[in-house]
Scaffold this motif. Structure first.
Motif, PDB file in Angstrom:
ATOM      1  N   LEU A  54       0.836  -1.200   0.000  1.00  0.00           N
ATOM      2  CA  LEU A  54       0.000   0.000   0.000  1.00  0.00           C
ATOM      3  C   LEU A  54       0.868   1.247   0.000  1.00  0.00           C
ATOM      4  O   LEU A  54       0.654   2.169  -0.791  1.00  0.00           O
ATOM      5  N   GLU A  55       1.871   1.255   0.855  1.00  0.00           N
ATOM      6  CA  GLU A  55       2.764   2.422   0.920  1.00  0.00           C
ATOM      7  C   GLU A  55       3.590   2.568  -0.359  1.00  0.00           C
ATOM      8  O   GLU A  55       3.712   3.662  -0.901  1.00  0.00           O
ATOM      9  N   GLU A  56       4.135   1.468  -0.858  1.00  0.00           N
ATOM     10  CA  GLU A  56       4.963   1.535  -2.065  1.00  0.00           C
ATOM     11  C   GLU A  56       4.169   1.992  -3.281  1.00  0.00           C
ATOM     12  O   GLU A  56       4.670   2.772  -4.093  1.00  0.00           O
ATOM     13  N   GLU A  57       2.942   1.505  -3.425  1.00  0.00           N
ATOM     14  CA  GLU A  57       2.166   1.779  -4.633  1.00  0.00           C
ATOM     15  C   GLU A  57       1.345   3.057  -4.573  1.00  0.00           C
ATOM     16  O   GLU A  57       0.990   3.603  -5.616  1.00  0.00           O
TER      17      GLU A  57
ATOM     18  N   GLY B 229       6.335   2.789  -6.874  1.00  0.00           N
ATOM     19  CA  GLY B 229       6.634   1.396  -7.169  1.00  0.00           C
ATOM     20  C   GLY B 229       6.384   1.118  -8.638  1.00  0.00           C
ATOM     21  O   GLY B 229       6.828   1.872  -9.508  1.00  0.00           O
ATOM     22  N   ASP B 230       5.631   0.072  -8.938  1.00  0.00           N
ATOM     23  CA  ASP B 230       5.327  -0.221 -10.335  1.00  0.00           C
ATOM     24  C   ASP B 230       3.951   0.293 -10.762  1.00  0.00           C
ATOM     25  O   ASP B 230       3.466  -0.032 -11.839  1.00  0.00           O
ATOM     26  N   ALA B 231       3.318   1.127  -9.934  1.00  0.00           N
ATOM     27  CA  ALA B 231       2.035   1.738 -10.290  1.00  0.00           C
ATOM     28  C   ALA B 231       2.272   2.934 -11.206  1.00  0.00           C
ATOM     29  O   ALA B 231       3.137   3.764 -10.936  1.00  0.00           O
TER      30      ALA B 231
END
Length: 94
Positions: free
Chosen positions: A15-18, A64-66
């Motif tokens: 959740l935090e990364e994306e 991230g990868d979002a």
């Protein structure tokens, strides 16, 4: 999930990364596990889903990868892949 990581810890980390939204694992509530064979044409995947209630509006920021992150009203969602509509419907009833 990373090696040695629980699905709960992975959910908070992802959740935090994306989205840039930080919650503690204590704030996450498990909805369900989704493991039907063939639910994802890319391969065999099991998803464990969680919800969190935020105390105030937090704008998401893609990371991230979002490629993008935004809030959507449940009654105005775009097309969702695989069984994701079922997952969101289950989460909405919690």
């Amino acid at each position: 999930m990373d090696t040695g990581e629980t699905s709960l810890a992975a959910a908070a980390r992802e959740l935090e990364e994306e989205t840039g939204i930080t919650v503690s694992t204590a704030d996450l509530r498990q909805v369900a596990a989704y493991d039907a064979p063939g639910r994802d044409p890319r391969g065999r995947y099991v998803s464990v889903t969680y919800t969190a209630t935020l105390p105030s509006f937090v704008p998401p920021m893609a990371g991230g990868d979002a490629t993008a992150a935004r809030w959507w009203p449940l009654d105005a969602l775009p097309h969702l892949a695989f069984d994701h509509a079922e997952i969101l419907a289950d989460a909405a009833t919690r």
